[in-house]
Design an enzyme around this catalytic site. Sequence first.
Site, PDB file in Angstrom:
ATOM      1  N   ARG A  22     -88.264 -32.166   0.243  1.00 32.65           N
ATOM      2  CA  ARG A  22     -87.611 -33.344   0.817  1.00 32.65           C
ATOM      3  C   ARG A  22     -88.634 -34.195   1.545  1.00 32.65           C
ATOM      4  O   ARG A  22     -89.424 -33.675   2.339  1.00 32.65           O
ATOM      5  CB  ARG A  22     -86.484 -32.908   1.766  1.00 32.65           C
ATOM      6  CG  ARG A  22     -85.170 -33.574   1.432  1.00 32.65           C
ATOM      7  CD  ARG A  22     -84.078 -33.082   2.324  1.00 32.65           C
ATOM      8  NE  ARG A  22     -84.053 -33.783   3.599  1.00 32.65           N
ATOM      9  CZ  ARG A  22     -83.051 -33.705   4.450  1.00 32.65           C
ATOM     10  NH1 ARG A  22     -82.004 -32.962   4.156  1.00 32.65           N
ATOM     11  NH2 ARG A  22     -83.096 -34.354   5.580  1.00 32.65           N
ATOM     12  N   ARG A  34     -87.283 -35.446  14.388  1.00 33.89           N
ATOM     13  CA  ARG A  34     -85.833 -35.251  14.210  1.00 33.89           C
ATOM     14  C   ARG A  34     -85.292 -34.236  15.213  1.00 33.89           C
ATOM     15  O   ARG A  34     -84.201 -34.411  15.772  1.00 33.89           O
ATOM     16  CB  ARG A  34     -85.538 -34.838  12.774  1.00 33.89           C
ATOM     17  CG  ARG A  34     -85.554 -36.050  11.847  1.00 33.89           C
ATOM     18  CD  ARG A  34     -85.954 -35.715  10.430  1.00 33.89           C
ATOM     19  NE  ARG A  34     -85.083 -34.763   9.804  1.00 33.89           N
ATOM     20  CZ  ARG A  34     -85.497 -33.857   8.910  1.00 33.89           C
ATOM     21  NH1 ARG A  34     -86.769 -33.781   8.586  1.00 33.89           N
ATOM     22  NH2 ARG A  34     -84.647 -33.047   8.359  1.00 33.89           N
ATOM     23  N   LYS A  74     -76.414 -25.774   8.864  1.00 33.65           N
ATOM     24  CA  LYS A  74     -75.071 -26.373   8.888  1.00 33.65           C
ATOM     25  C   LYS A  74     -74.678 -26.926   7.522  1.00 33.65           C
ATOM     26  O   LYS A  74     -73.493 -26.939   7.202  1.00 33.65           O
ATOM     27  CB  LYS A  74     -74.906 -27.396  10.006  1.00 33.65           C
ATOM     28  CG  LYS A  74     -75.662 -28.667   9.856  1.00 33.65           C
ATOM     29  CD  LYS A  74     -75.521 -29.500  11.119  1.00 33.65           C
ATOM     30  CE  LYS A  74     -76.617 -30.530  11.227  1.00 33.65           C
ATOM     31  NZ  LYS A  74     -76.794 -31.414  10.066  1.00 33.65           N
ATOM     32  N   ARG A 108     -87.807 -25.147   3.738  1.00 32.90           N
ATOM     33  CA  ARG A 108     -87.081 -26.070   2.858  1.00 32.90           C
ATOM     34  C   ARG A 108     -88.049 -27.091   2.251  1.00 32.90           C
ATOM     35  O   ARG A 108     -87.905 -27.479   1.094  1.00 32.90           O
ATOM     36  CB  ARG A 108     -85.975 -26.788   3.642  1.00 32.90           C
ATOM     37  CG  ARG A 108     -85.124 -27.689   2.764  1.00 32.90           C
ATOM     38  CD  ARG A 108     -83.930 -28.226   3.523  1.00 32.90           C
ATOM     39  NE  ARG A 108     -84.278 -29.340   4.374  1.00 32.90           N
ATOM     40  CZ  ARG A 108     -83.424 -29.955   5.191  1.00 32.90           C
ATOM     41  NH1 ARG A 108     -82.192 -29.528   5.295  1.00 32.90           N
ATOM     42  NH2 ARG A 108     -83.813 -30.979   5.923  1.00 32.90           N
ATOM     43  N   ARG A 132     -73.886 -38.127  15.650  1.00 28.03           N
ATOM     44  CA  ARG A 132     -75.087 -37.494  16.190  1.00 28.03           C
ATOM     45  C   ARG A 132     -75.296 -37.845  17.651  1.00 28.03           C
ATOM     46  O   ARG A 132     -76.134 -37.243  18.308  1.00 28.03           O
ATOM     47  CB  ARG A 132     -76.319 -37.994  15.427  1.00 28.03           C
ATOM     48  CG  ARG A 132     -76.768 -37.117  14.271  1.00 28.03           C
ATOM     49  CD  ARG A 132     -77.880 -37.873  13.573  1.00 28.03           C
ATOM     50  NE  ARG A 132     -78.843 -37.092  12.864  1.00 28.03           N
ATOM     51  CZ  ARG A 132     -78.694 -36.595  11.643  1.00 28.03           C
ATOM     52  NH1 ARG A 132     -77.566 -36.696  11.014  1.00 28.03           N
ATOM     53  NH2 ARG A 132     -79.689 -35.962  11.055  1.00 28.03           N
TER      54      ARG A 132
END
Length: 194
Positions: free
Chosen positions: A142, A153, A22, A136, A97
């Site tokens: 990250r 998450r 997204k 990622r 969220r």
Amino acid sequence: MTPSPSASRRHLLIVGPQGSGKGTQGARLAHSLGIPTISTGDLFRAHVAAGTAFGAQVNALMLAGQLVPDGVTAQLVRERLQEPDASNGFLLDGFPRTAAQARLLDAILEESGITLDAVLVLEVPRAESFHRLRRRALEQGRADDTDEIIGTRLDIYEAEVGPLLAHYGDLLLAVDGVGTVDEIAARIHVALTE
Ligand code: AMP
């Protein structure tokens, strides 16, 4: 070049699990519409990078994969939406969220007389999101992209997304988020123009 989706749909949300693409799709769509992407995750990361006291507080929650409290998150969004570049539309990414945050957003938008035009939902199976987030982690490093935090998450997303989407009813536009970046962008374009 793909023509821009209908100019009237400029107040948008994009919803999807972390790793659904997204961020990538949102940036692309926002660019084509000439509107800013407003990502709460990016706003929080900017505070962390700037070393603010607020950044230090949210960093601990982000590192645990937990949600930052609604009040401060909504206030950050309220202030960001008042900036001039958001006056002609915006794409919200990562907020709201939860259904509670959606109600807070309703109140924020009502203050400015704005109504949302569409809620794009990028549908990606959990295993695929997990795989993309791991990739990622290798590419970007990250801090919250470890296996355990990714799992937390995704668990939170799966628990909250049902009530969140129920809040938006008729505004929902579901898009299959599995495919190449171009394929998914084309599906989003079709969903917004149909
Ligand atoms: P993201 O970049 O959207 O994956 O967000 C990274 C982290 O920022 C999340 O795991 C949360 O800790 C925090 N965060 C981002 N958006 C929100 C939100 N709408 N509500 C609460 N916490 C958020």
